[in-house]
Design a protein around this motif. Structure first.
Motif, PDB file in Angstrom:
ATOM      1  N   VAL A 248       0.845  -1.203   0.000  1.00  0.00           N
ATOM      2  CA  VAL A 248       0.000   0.000   0.000  1.00  0.00           C
ATOM      3  C   VAL A 248       0.875   1.245   0.000  1.00  0.00           C
TER       4      VAL A 248
ATOM      5  N   THR B 112       0.950   3.959  -2.987  1.00  0.00           N
ATOM      6  CA  THR B 112       0.811   5.396  -2.732  1.00  0.00           C
ATOM      7  C   THR B 112       1.849   6.182  -3.532  1.00  0.00           C
TER       8      THR B 112
ATOM      9  N   PHE C 272      -8.060   4.370  -0.816  1.00  0.00           N
ATOM     10  CA  PHE C 272      -7.238   3.222  -0.462  1.00  0.00           C
ATOM     11  C   PHE C 272      -6.441   3.556   0.781  1.00  0.00           C
ATOM     12  N   ASP C 273      -6.184   2.535   1.565  1.00  0.00           N
ATOM     13  CA  ASP C 273      -5.343   2.646   2.744  1.00  0.00           C
ATOM     14  C   ASP C 273      -4.898   1.230   3.099  1.00  0.00           C
ATOM     15  N   GLN C 274      -4.337   1.055   4.278  1.00  0.00           N
ATOM     16  CA  GLN C 274      -3.821  -0.264   4.654  1.00  0.00           C
ATOM     17  C   GLN C 274      -4.917  -1.331   4.728  1.00  0.00           C
TER      18      GLN C 274
ATOM     19  N   PHE D 192      -8.608  -1.348  -1.028  1.00  0.00           N
ATOM     20  CA  PHE D 192      -8.913  -0.477  -2.146  1.00  0.00           C
ATOM     21  C   PHE D 192     -10.431  -0.399  -2.311  1.00  0.00           C
TER      22      PHE D 192
END
Length: 196
Positions: A11, A15, A53-55, A58
């Motif tokens: 992730v 980014t 999106f993040d840890q 999505f």
């Protein structure tokens, strides 16, 4: 691209590459091909827009009664593919898919332009319709019903793809492309090089 150049987790690496795609001026860098499959194994792919999106994964939004929504209800696995051809990169994400909590979907729904909110009601996504006129008439009917703030439909909301594999592909002119894949294991992410 060598392994030591990549972040410890996919992730964080995504980014960085997403920022590169934005900085390169790619049209809609958040456009992503979503592949699903029915319980019977019938595949389907289409382009959707990544909305976050993040840890945790999505996120995209859709009509739950659409073909993709039905596929994900039957077989909650998907593949995402970001085709950033202009910068000779692509990213593939595979994983489990879960619905977002209703309050998360509602927060996003109410941030959308009015026309998109009415459109979510007007389009019975993936259903056969007789004509464009039928769609337009339904849109007008619903805009008359809710001239200011339509509620979020029960059949609409978000999905999160929780990644189990993420592959970063960097094209090379000699066709010896770099393919580096993060694979989730019980102890964390493992980074592997794949043959081009």
């Amino acid at each position: 691209m060598i392994e030591g150049d990549l972040a410890a987790d996919p992730v964080t690496q995504f980014t960085l590459w997403f920022a590169d795609a934005v900085a390169a001026g790619l049209p809609e860098p958040n456009a992503v091909v979503l592949a699903t499959s029915s319980a019977g194994g019938r595949p389907s792919a289409r382009t959707v827009l990544l909305k976050g999106f993040d840890q945790r994964g999505f996120v995209f939004y859709t009509n739950y009664e659409s073909r993709k929504g039905r596929d994900l209800a039957e077989n909650p696995r998907a593949c995402l593919m970001f085709p950033w051809h202009q910068i000779r990169r692509q990213v593939r994400v595979e994983g489990q898919v879960v619905r977002l909590p209703r309050e998360d979907s509602a927060a996003y729904f109410h941030s959308r332009p009015y026309g998109s909110r009415i459109g979510a009601w007007a389009s019975r996504q993936s259903a056969v319709v007789a004509s464009r006129e039928e769609l337009d008439a339904r849109y007008v009917e619903l805009a008359d019903r809710w001239p200011e703030d339509p509620p979020m439909p029960d059949f609409w909301g978000g999905f999160r793809v929780i990644p189990t594999e993420v592959e970063f592909w960097q094209g090379q002119t000699d066709r010896m492309h770099d393919r580096l894949r993060y694979r989730r294991t019980a102890v964390g992410w493992v980074l592997e090089r794949l043959a081009p």
